[in-house]
Design an enzyme around this catalytic site. Structure first.
Site, short mmCIF file in Angstrom:
data_model
loop_
_atom_site.label_atom_id
_atom_site.label_comp_id
_atom_site.label_asym_id
_atom_site.label_seq_id
_atom_site.Cartn_x
_atom_site.Cartn_y
_atom_site.Cartn_z
N LYS A 281 0.85 -1.18 0.00
CA LYS A 281 0.00 0.00 0.00
C LYS A 281 0.89 1.24 0.00
O LYS A 281 1.86 1.31 0.76
CB LYS A 281 -0.90 -0.04 1.25
CG LYS A 281 -2.14 0.79 1.10
CD LYS A 281 -3.24 0.36 2.05
CE LYS A 281 -4.39 1.34 1.95
NZ LYS A 281 -5.58 0.90 2.65
N GLU A 357 -20.46 -4.60 8.94
CA GLU A 357 -21.42 -3.80 9.70
C GLU A 357 -22.57 -4.64 10.24
O GLU A 357 -23.09 -4.37 11.34
CB GLU A 357 -21.96 -2.66 8.83
CG GLU A 357 -20.96 -1.55 8.52
CD GLU A 357 -19.99 -1.88 7.39
OE1 GLU A 357 -20.14 -2.97 6.77
OE2 GLU A 357 -19.08 -1.08 7.11
N ARG A 385 -26.20 -1.26 5.72
CA ARG A 385 -26.02 -2.72 5.64
C ARG A 385 -26.71 -3.46 6.79
O ARG A 385 -27.05 -4.61 6.66
CB ARG A 385 -24.53 -3.05 5.72
CG ARG A 385 -23.73 -2.64 4.53
CD ARG A 385 -23.28 -3.88 3.79
NE ARG A 385 -22.91 -3.57 2.43
CZ ARG A 385 -21.74 -3.81 1.90
NH1 ARG A 385 -20.81 -4.39 2.63
NH2 ARG A 385 -21.52 -3.54 0.65
#
Ligand SMILES: Cc1ncc(C[n+]2csc(CCOP(=O)(O)OP(=O)(O)O)c2C)c(N)n1
Length: 609
Positions: A281, A357, A385
């Site tokens: 990353k 979630e 969600r």
């Protein structure tokens, strides 16, 4: 002419040699850094997939072949290759391009993404439709290891494996979500990654490094260790294989030559394939490689203003030290929701569950059922969600789960997939849900304190992305279900505003002003007082009108048989594709001008009578 200028489409890219592609990658990387420094965006995630995206376009034929980028926050290189290089300079603005993959923006964007973990399901859907219509293109879903913590992925893998559908899953594994990735699956991927290190070390052996006494000895030891780990994980590789998905990996996600080679190998597949790519990353930018968390999403300019999440951070730290029943939960968003400090102070009472979630909400229900006080800090858009869990696990059981709903309202540059414009509506429908909205940082602090002893059922406190500016003015103490009258009216007009932006917008208007601290339950006593015959009541909210605060107030006025006039300022029934908060308000008629006009029309009409 630079390579960056030469490539205006995937066809241009295909004319380059592998070594030219490497030069192109450098230029793309520099361009991304330059634009994101200026405009903000997901820097580290995009720097990590420059080579991968170039290799994908080199091997496949987009837009005939369909690329679905999970979350879509890492699609900058894809945009630059596919004719949007110049528009990229206006990234995340209304007159530029979206920061995510977006179907309405380009034929090269196979799907609109923004929420995590959808790409496998969507990819399978496209693959099935392709097969139904006898077509022959490739479907490639690119998904990060962070997104791989989301439950939808496992529902999709279950289906993909059994269906034998022809599709390619590229797992972009950088061991990071926004923060370091969490969970057992992440550890499992770590073992698979070891096979890559083993391969690299083996190659070095071949090149004769073991001839060097000291390093060679250390390498032999390291390799032996890794070899035995690799042997152990040969069995675990079968997780994907036994689900019916062919696994290839792990490969170096920054070696374009290697990527082109393996992509060409898997391209003719007629079964589902998972290709495990290891990336860094922030690759290529020293600061981002060293601190990928900070550079995951950058804002473009540094701001030191107090945010609502800062208030959450300090209040929860304080509450946690006084009450050891306080527990915090995050779905992979610890820093941005203000829970980092709580985690540092009380690691045993803080859970990062990954991008999950639904699981977070149900888990909070379990925690609350055992007498603890869970605070689930989550963005409005991602809480969507967990709607079922909020009803089935939380509300039915009347459990005091505390939801701290950040980014509620218009979100600005993240745009269409991230708007927090629905939470009041979906929360309003949930029996027993208490909904609060602070008008400033001080107000939020009071609400958080108050919430500590609210155990009657679920509670949501929602606040927007903006700054938690607090004037010197004190806020009243919280009383359940009571609004705060900020200014009485002398002309029969009252604005009842939800949240700081709406309160501020109405401040200078010629009207009484009420802060709707409680969106549910409504302050019916106050409503009765202000709804005299001939008065005008205006509600203002950063939420869609349908099912929102205004509708509740209107319903209540009807029940009361109130003879007043009513007007609602809320978002309309269209998808809000705006990338600035002001344009979102403007487009939906939530403006000072309209408010002032409404009030002055009302006053002059009344005078005529
Ligand atoms: C449902 C949902 N929850 C939270 C987020 C916020 N979010 C955006 S990117 C991200 C991390 C993704 O990690 P990964 O897939 O590994 O991609 P990387 O940025 O590391 O390349 C998160 C949590 C989201 N987009 N969707």
């Amino acid at each position: 002419m630079t390579y960056l200028e030469r490539v205006n489409s995937p066809d241009d890219l295909k004319k380059l040699t592998i070594s030219e592609l490497k030069e192109y990658a450098k230029e793309v990387r520099e361009y991304i850094v330059k634009v994101v420094e200026n405009r903000g965006g997901h820097l580290a995630s995009n720097l990590g997939v420059v080579e991968l995206t170039i290799a994908m376009h080199y091997v496949f034929d987009c837009p005939r072949d369909k690329f679905i980028f999970d979350v879509g926050h890492q699609s900058y290189t894809h945009k630059i290759i596919t004719g949007r290089r110049d528009a990229f300079a206006r990234l995340r603005s209304d007159d530029g391009i979206s920061g995510f993959e977006n179907m309405s923006e380009s034929e090269y964007d196979a799907f609109t993404t923004g929420h995590s973990s959808t790409s496998l399901s969507v990819g399978l859907g496209i693959a099935r439709a392709r097969d139904l219509s006898g077509d022959d293109y490739n479907v490639v879903s690119v998904i990060g290891d962070g997104a791989f913590t989301g439950g939808m992925v496992y529902e999709a893998l279950n289906d993909i494996g059994a269906s034998h559908a022809r599709m390619i899953i590229i797992l972009n594994d950088n061991a990071m979500s926004i923060t370091r990735n969490v969970g057992a699956i992440s550890s499992y991927l770590g073992k698979l990654r070891l096979s890559r290190r083993y391969k690299v070390l083996k190659t070095r052996f071949k090149r004769g490094i073991n001839g060097i006494p000291l390093i060679g000895g250390a390498l032999v030891k390291a390799t032996e260790k890794i070899k035995s780990a690799v042997k152990k994980q040969v069995l675990s590789v079968r997780m994907f294989e036994q689900l019916g998905i062919k696994y290839y990996g792990a490969f170096d996600g920054h070696d374009i030559g290697e990527l082109v080679y393996v992509l060409n190998r898997v391209k003719p597949t007629n079964v589902p394939v998972i290709l495990h790519i290891v990336t860094r990353k922030g690759s290529g930018l020293y600061e981002a490689e060293c601190d990928p968390v900070k550079y995951h999403g950058v804002t473009g300019k540094v701001d030191n203003v107090l945010k609502f999440s800062d208030v959450v951070s300090s209040s929860l730290a304080d509450m946690g030290s006084r009450d050891n029943k306080v527990v915090c939960v995050s779905a992979a968003m610890l820093p941005s929701t203000g829970l980092e400090r709580f985690r540092e102070l009380f690691p045993d009472r803080c859970y990062d569950v990954g991008i999950a979630e639904q699981h977070a909400a149900a888990m909070c229900a379990g925690i609350a059922s055992s007498g603890y006080k869970p605070y689930f800090a989550v963005y409005s858009t991602f809480l969507q969600r967990a709607f079922d869990q909020l009803i089935h696990d939380v509300s039915i059981n009347k459990l005091p789960v505390r939801l701290l709903i950040d980014r509620a309202g218009a979100v600005g540059s993240d745009g269409v997939t991230h708007q927090g414009l629905y939470d009041l509506s979906y929360l309003n429908t949930i029996p027993g849900m208490c909904i609060m909205a602070p008008r400033c940082g001080k107000d939020l602090k009071k609400m958080l304190e108050w919430s500590l002893n609210y155990n009657e059922g679920p509670l949501a406190i929602r606040y927007p992305k903006g700054y938690a500016e607090s004037s010197d003015e004190e806020t009243e103490d919280i009383a359940y279900g009571k609004w705060e009258m900020l200014r009485d009216s002398d002309n029969g007009v009252y604005v009842i505003a939800v949240g700081p932006n709406m309160v501020e917008m109405a401040r200078g208007a010629d009207c009484g002003l009420i802060s709707a601290r409680f969106v549910k339950p409504l302050d019916t006593e106050c409503l009765r007082k202000i709804s005299n015959n001939g008065n005008l009541i205006i509600t203002m909210e950063e939420n869609v009108g349908s099912g929102g605060f205004g509708e509740s107030v209107l319903h209540e006025l009807n029940v009361m048989g109130a003879g007043c006039e009513f007007e609602s300022f809320a978002f309309n029934d269209e998808i809000c594709d705006c990338r600035s908060i002001s344009s979102a308000f403007e487009k939906n008629g939530i403006t000072r001008e309209r408010l002032n006009k409404k009030i002055s029309d009302f006053i002059s009409n009344n005078k005529k009578i």
